[in-house]
Design an enzyme around this catalytic site. Structure first.
Site, PDB file in Angstrom:
ATOM      1  N   MET A 327     -15.761  -2.408 -36.570  1.00 12.17           N
ATOM      2  CA  MET A 327     -15.118  -3.795 -37.006  1.00 12.17           C
ATOM      3  C   MET A 327     -13.558  -3.890 -36.944  1.00 12.17           C
ATOM      4  O   MET A 327     -13.036  -5.003 -36.530  1.00 12.17           O
ATOM      5  CB  MET A 327     -15.867  -4.262 -38.175  1.00 12.17           C
ATOM      6  CG  MET A 327     -17.453  -4.502 -37.897  1.00 12.17           C
ATOM      7  SD  MET A 327     -17.868  -5.424 -36.777  1.00 12.17           S
ATOM      8  CE  MET A 327     -17.455  -7.025 -36.987  1.00 12.17           C
ATOM      9  N   ASP A 346      -6.425   3.498 -42.196  1.00  9.81           N
ATOM     10  CA  ASP A 346      -7.701   4.022 -42.554  1.00  9.81           C
ATOM     11  C   ASP A 346      -7.429   5.096 -43.548  1.00  9.81           C
ATOM     12  O   ASP A 346      -6.269   5.452 -43.806  1.00  9.81           O
ATOM     13  CB  ASP A 346      -8.578   4.568 -41.235  1.00  9.81           C
ATOM     14  CG  ASP A 346      -9.898   4.569 -41.394  1.00  9.81           C
ATOM     15  OD1 ASP A 346     -10.298   5.418 -42.237  1.00  9.81           O
ATOM     16  OD2 ASP A 346     -10.412   3.802 -40.643  1.00  9.81           O
ATOM     17  N   LYS A 410     -14.652  -0.631 -51.523  1.00  7.71           N
ATOM     18  CA  LYS A 410     -14.082  -1.869 -51.299  1.00  7.71           C
ATOM     19  C   LYS A 410     -13.188  -2.566 -52.375  1.00  7.71           C
ATOM     20  O   LYS A 410     -12.059  -2.874 -52.458  1.00  7.71           O
ATOM     21  CB  LYS A 410     -15.180  -3.167 -51.102  1.00  7.71           C
ATOM     22  CG  LYS A 410     -15.745  -3.018 -49.547  1.00  7.71           C
ATOM     23  CD  LYS A 410     -16.461  -4.239 -49.299  1.00  7.71           C
ATOM     24  CE  LYS A 410     -17.296  -3.814 -47.824  1.00  7.71           C
ATOM     25  NZ  LYS A 410     -16.759  -3.774 -46.558  1.00  7.71           N
ATOM     26  N   SER A 432     -20.543  -7.614 -44.647  1.00  9.66           N
ATOM     27  CA  SER A 432     -21.768  -8.356 -43.876  1.00  9.66           C
ATOM     28  C   SER A 432     -22.769  -8.727 -45.139  1.00  9.66           C
ATOM     29  O   SER A 432     -23.566  -9.758 -44.830  1.00  9.66           O
ATOM     30  CB  SER A 432     -22.439  -7.654 -42.925  1.00  9.66           C
ATOM     31  OG  SER A 432     -22.681  -6.368 -43.327  1.00  9.66           O
ATOM     32  N   HIS A 453     -16.150 -13.228 -41.845  1.00  8.82           N
ATOM     33  CA  HIS A 453     -17.372 -12.292 -41.574  1.00  8.82           C
ATOM     34  C   HIS A 453     -17.190 -12.344 -40.116  1.00  8.82           C
ATOM     35  O   HIS A 453     -17.363 -13.390 -39.377  1.00  8.82           O
ATOM     36  CB  HIS A 453     -18.599 -12.594 -41.807  1.00  8.82           C
ATOM     37  CG  HIS A 453     -19.844 -11.835 -41.404  1.00  8.82           C
ATOM     38  ND1 HIS A 453     -21.038 -12.428 -41.142  1.00  8.82           N
ATOM     39  CD2 HIS A 453     -19.838 -10.419 -41.358  1.00  8.82           C
ATOM     40  CE1 HIS A 453     -21.757 -11.449 -40.820  1.00  8.82           C
ATOM     41  NE2 HIS A 453     -21.058 -10.541 -40.883  1.00  8.82           N
TER      42      HIS A 453
HETATM   43  P1  NAI Z   1     -17.305   1.728 -39.898  1.00  6.17           P
HETATM   44  O1  NAI Z   1     -18.263   2.756 -40.494  1.00  6.17           O
HETATM   45  O2  NAI Z   1     -17.623   1.729 -38.225  1.00  6.17           O
HETATM   46  O3  NAI Z   1     -16.032   1.734 -39.968  1.00  6.17           O
HETATM   47  C1  NAI Z   1     -15.567   1.643 -41.554  1.00  6.17           C
HETATM   48  C2  NAI Z   1     -14.132   2.336 -41.211  1.00  6.17           C
HETATM   49  O4  NAI Z   1     -13.649   2.338 -42.779  1.00  6.17           O
HETATM   50  C3  NAI Z   1     -14.301   3.796 -40.990  1.00  6.17           C
HETATM   51  O5  NAI Z   1     -13.145   4.064 -40.115  1.00  6.17           O
HETATM   52  C4  NAI Z   1     -13.656   4.529 -42.535  1.00  6.17           C
HETATM   53  O6  NAI Z   1     -13.020   5.732 -42.056  1.00  6.17           O
HETATM   54  C5  NAI Z   1     -12.826   3.497 -43.161  1.00  6.17           C
HETATM   55  N1  NAI Z   1     -12.798   3.818 -44.559  1.00  6.17           N
HETATM   56  C6  NAI Z   1     -13.650   3.874 -45.395  1.00  6.17           C
HETATM   57  N2  NAI Z   1     -13.300   4.174 -46.605  1.00  6.17           N
HETATM   58  C7  NAI Z   1     -12.003   4.029 -46.423  1.00  6.17           C
HETATM   59  C8  NAI Z   1     -10.935   3.837 -47.647  1.00  6.17           C
HETATM   60  N3  NAI Z   1     -11.104   3.987 -48.699  1.00  6.17           N
HETATM   61  N4  NAI Z   1      -9.643   3.583 -47.133  1.00  6.17           N
HETATM   62  C9  NAI Z   1      -9.501   3.409 -45.789  1.00  6.17           C
HETATM   63  N5  NAI Z   1     -10.353   3.273 -44.707  1.00  6.17           N
HETATM   64  C10 NAI Z   1     -11.677   3.539 -45.219  1.00  6.17           C
HETATM   65  O7  NAI Z   1     -18.104   0.328 -40.343  1.00  6.17           O
HETATM   66  P2  NAI Z   1     -18.007  -0.931 -39.719  1.00  6.17           P
HETATM   67  O8  NAI Z   1     -19.429  -1.161 -38.798  1.00  6.17           O
HETATM   68  O9  NAI Z   1     -16.859  -1.194 -39.054  1.00  6.17           O
HETATM   69  O10 NAI Z   1     -18.050  -1.939 -40.940  1.00  6.17           O
HETATM   70  C11 NAI Z   1     -17.083  -2.192 -41.741  1.00  6.17           C
HETATM   71  C12 NAI Z   1     -17.398  -3.377 -42.506  1.00  6.17           C
HETATM   72  O11 NAI Z   1     -17.828  -4.474 -41.731  1.00  6.17           O
HETATM   73  C13 NAI Z   1     -18.615  -3.231 -43.434  1.00  6.17           C
HETATM   74  O12 NAI Z   1     -18.334  -3.957 -44.654  1.00  6.17           O
HETATM   75  C14 NAI Z   1     -19.748  -3.786 -42.757  1.00  6.17           C
HETATM   76  O13 NAI Z   1     -20.850  -4.584 -43.409  1.00  6.17           O
HETATM   77  C15 NAI Z   1     -19.166  -5.106 -42.259  1.00  6.17           C
HETATM   78  N6  NAI Z   1     -19.636  -5.753 -40.882  1.00  6.17           N
HETATM   79  C16 NAI Z   1     -20.143  -4.830 -39.921  1.00  6.17           C
HETATM   80  C17 NAI Z   1     -20.799  -5.306 -38.499  1.00  6.17           C
HETATM   81  C18 NAI Z   1     -21.243  -4.586 -37.659  1.00  6.17           C
HETATM   82  O14 NAI Z   1     -21.885  -5.050 -36.615  1.00  6.17           O
HETATM   83  N7  NAI Z   1     -21.187  -3.188 -37.605  1.00  6.17           N
HETATM   84  C19 NAI Z   1     -20.617  -6.740 -38.498  1.00  6.17           C
HETATM   85  C20 NAI Z   1     -20.080  -7.348 -39.608  1.00  6.17           C
HETATM   86  C21 NAI Z   1     -19.500  -7.081 -40.631  1.00  6.17           C
END
Ligand code: NAI
Length: 717
Positions: A327, A346, A410, A432, A453
């Site tokens: 995302m 990140d 978060k 989400s 979102h």
């Molecule tokens: P993802 O797992 O692909 O990416 C999360 C990223 O955050 C990773 O690159 C990770 O290294 C980084 N991260 C984790 N902890 C961290 C920290 N303490 N400091 C800095 N970076 C950190 O997950 P995704 O799918 O991108 O989801 C991210 C957010 O978006 C979640 O809250 C999810 O619920 C929400 N979301 C996801 C959707 C989807 O279709 N995947 C749709 C809408 C919202």
């Protein structure tokens, strides 16, 4: 006196310039038609005038029908007779122009679509400026309407039935060069020579009588269905349309009927047939629903019509994106594309760089397809700075958090980011599932905390659910909406709640599909009923794509948060069995309801029939379609009742753009209006008896049904 049309005479040629002072584009409206009739009389009655050139004083020639005006009539339940009169008015003007005895030349200086191109068709000659940005065509079908005003009759007579059918039935639009090749225009000239060329054409002599108004005229393919080739192509075309639209969209077949029925008749009879078909579509709920949500309300949302008033417009220059995963990378891309500087943070630099790499891949593809110049690509990529250092967030006007879906993680990144960003910056979470008001507990200024979102893949999903937590200020909402506008996406406004709006309602669809398995319904029927309803894919395939694990996790999270107050979803057992017992979590985990063989494709997992034996007696598909549609609509109504939604348009737009609820319905709430609130409530009560309490309509909805209150139109409440 005309106000939308300027009239002057040059060298014995009337120059008719369309220039509506009250609108950015010229549109076909009843008032404009009256002015045109006046102008045609003037040309016809003036012996010193040899003919007329029609052009536009705006960048576009003419955009087409005034859809807002049409929608207003539709919302007020236009009758068939009124629709017939409306259509005859337009058809009559065009016919008058065509038969007035003097030649008219269309000097097409900008896009001419729908009614705009129909005006060109009624002219005796068409010249278009050589500008590849100009598009011409009859896209009415895409909003559920007919290419009226003679469109379905003149184009086939000019370029043939075979060539015109895809233009009209699919609403294809073309650029000047292709229009010339097809015979849709007579000449393409440099833009600065357009007017002179049109005047010269009149002076050189243009026949003011159209071919079809001459004795003995016979359209080339004029035997219509009596001609075996034509008859065959009609049957093939209707079959193809039915397969594509699953009979949910009447417009393509009605447009096709108008062509095939009209072209075997003399021209005026053909126009009468066209008028009837036009009126039929103008009074159809599908056209009203499509125009309402996909056109009018989408346009209003894009213009931020729900933005709280009284706050200065914010312009974002630097945005921080926390988390460069799926995302975060997409959010960084659309933000940089809008010219905003992005700091993409990140936990490891290689993760942040991988996030930027996502943009690199997108721009590379766009360049290969000729959709982006090297310069633009370089500029976009230069806007994204990958980092692990929070200090780089300094000066950000907005931070969007997209780290793992974990409240502790978060909270941690919120604190770290807020230590650096200005006091005035907005902090947004892309969560989400976690309530915004729970996340904002970690914030020093919860009034500046909001949910943005996004949907995946961000660069192809233009919707953003904007979620106000209990402490989010109106100003923050206004400015968050400014950001949505800046990245040219469509916002829907939602108040905080578990699953917000889109995820919450969307889940009812996949839950219903999974529940059907337990009832012994054949998986193929479960899937096909979803597609027949107009959903993009069946619920089981969709759940596999998301992973069954995802809705299952949401259930577990909800149980943890709400305990006994939480009502278990109808698919609880199926999800538990598939994820926990069978370890079949979905496509990403190697398979779920389907197997995905290595060579591609998919087959229903054979073990499914052992878990859920297929019953001998299968229900009618219509009943399953009704279950899918009613349950989503009912859940949306609950969102409105609870104040999660505050405007029906948000519910409808979110349904269409967020999870692919079909456009012909106009969205989940328009769907209730189309069924009729009373009928809908009656259906739900019957379904609650048969399938379970999830279908029970609330007292609020029952009261609305009793008082016949709708979401739109004169009885809207
Ligand atoms: P993802 O797992 O692909 O990416 C999360 C990223 O955050 C990773 O690159 C990770 O290294 C980084 N991260 C984790 N902890 C961290 C920290 N303490 N400091 C800095 N970076 C950190 O997950 P995704 O799918 O991108 O989801 C991210 C957010 O978006 C979640 O809250 C999810 O619920 C929400 N979301 C996801 C959707 C989807 O279709 N995947 C749709 C809408 C919202």
């Amino acid at each position: 006196m005309t106000t939308m049309i300027q009239y002057e005479v040059k060298e014995g040629v009337a120059i008719i310039t369309l220039n509506d002072p009250d609108r950015p584009m010229n549109v076909v409206s009843p008032e404009w038609l009256d002015e045109m009739i006046e102008v045609i009389d003037k040309v016809a009655g003036d012996d010193s005038v040899q003919g007329a050139v029609i052009t536009s004083g705006k960048a576009a020639f003419m955009a087409g029908a005034d859809l807002k005006g049409i929608l207003e009539r539709m919302e007020n339940n236009i009758t068939l007779d009124e629709a017939l009169a409306f259509s005859r008015h337009a058809t009559g003007m065009h016919r008058k122009l065509e038969t007035c005895g003097k030649p008219f030349v269309a000097a097409i200086n900008g896009l001419a679509l729908g009614g705009g191109y129909e005006l060109c068709l009624a002219c005796h000659h068409r010249i278009v400026a050589d500008d590849p940005k100009i598009t011409l065509g009859l896209p009415e079908v895409t909003v559920g309407l007919l290419a009226g005003s003679g469109g379905t009759q003149r184009l086939p007579r000019m370029i043939g039935v075979q060539a015109s059918a895809p233009m009209i039935v699919e609403g294809k639009t073309v650029r000047p060069a292709e229009a010339l090749k097809l015979g849709m225009v007579d000449a393409v000239v440099p833009a600065d020579q357009l007017l002179d060329a049109a005047i010269k054409a009149i002076k050189d002599g243009i026949d003011p009588v159209r071919a079809w108004d001459k004795k003995g005229y016979q359209i080339k393919e004029g035997k219509g269905l009596l001609n075996p080739i034509e008859g065959f192509s009609y049957s093939v075309a209707t079959g193809k349309i039915a397969a594509k639209t699953r009979h949910n969209y009447p417009a393509p077949i009605v447009n096709l009927d108008a062509i095939f029925e009209g072209t075997v008749l003399p021209f005026d009879k053909a126009l009468e047939i066209e008028t009837k078909h036009f009126a039929r579509l103008m009074t159809s709920p599908e056209a009203r629903n499509i125009i309402r949500t996909s056109f009018v309300n989408k346009g209003r949302a894009d213009k931020l019509f729900r933005r709280p008033e009284g706050y200065d417009k914010a312009t974002f220059k630097k945005v921080g994106v926390l988390g460069a995963g799926l995302m975060g990378s997409g959010i960084a891309h659309v933000t940089a594309k809008a010219g905003i500087e992005v700091v993409l943070l990140d936990s490891k630099i290689e993760f942040a760089e991988k996030g930027k790499n996502y943009s690199e891949k997108i721009v590379k593809k766009a360049m290969e397809r000729g959709r982006m110049t090297q310069e633009k690509a370089d500029a976009l990529l230069a806007k994204i700075t990958p980092t692990v250092d929070y200090a780089d967030l300094e000066g950000c006007d907005l931070v969007i958090e997209a780290v793992f879906e974990d409240i502790e993680i978060k909270a941690d990144v919120t604190r770290k980011a807020e230590a650096v960003i200005p006091e005035t910056a907005i902090y947004a979470s892309n969560t989400s599932t976690l309530p915004i008001s729970d996340l904002s507990v970690a914030s020093k200024r919860p009034d500046r905390f909001i949910g943005l979102h996004f949907f995946s893949p961000v660069e192809r999903m233009p919707l953003i659910e904007v979620i106000s937590g209990k402490d989010t200020s109106e100003e923050t909402l206004a400015h968050a909406l400014d950001f949505v506008g800046q990245v040219r996406m469509t916002p829907v406004l939602v108040n905080d709640s578990r699953g917000f709006y889109t995820s919450r309602v969307f889940q009812t669809f996949i839950h219903e599909g999974m529940k059907m398995l337990e009832e012994g319904i054949d998986p193929a029927i479960i899937e096909n009923a979803g597609k027949i309803a107009g959903m993009p894919i069946g619920p089981l395939e969709l759940t596999d794509a998301l992973t069954i694990e995802l809705p299952w996790k949401i259930v577990k999270q909800s149980i943890a948060a709400e305990g006994d107050k939480y009502t278990l979803p109808c698919a609880y057992n199926v999800m538990k069995t598939m994820v926990e017992d069978q370890k079949r979590i979905g496509r990403r985990g190697g398979g779920g309801f389907y197997d995905y063989p290595e060579g591609g494709g998919k087959t229903i997992w054979p073990g499914l029939k052992d878990l859920y034996p297929v019953a001998e007696q299968q229900p009618e598909v219509e009943e399953l379609v009704k279950r899918y549609m009613h349950i989503q609509a009912l859940e949306t109504a609950r969102c409105l009742e609870e104040g999660v939604l505050t405007h029906p348009a948000d519910g409808d737009l979110g349904a269409l753009l967020g999870w692919g609820f079909p456009a012909y319905t106009g969205g989940t709430l328009s769907y209730i209006d189309t069924v009729g609130t009373r009928q809908f409530v009656e259906d739900c009560e019957a379904m609650a008896e048969q399938y379970g309490a999830r279908f029970k309509p609330s007292a609020w909805l029952k009261d609305r049904a009793e008082r016949n209150i709708t979401f739109y139109g004169p009885n809207a409440g």
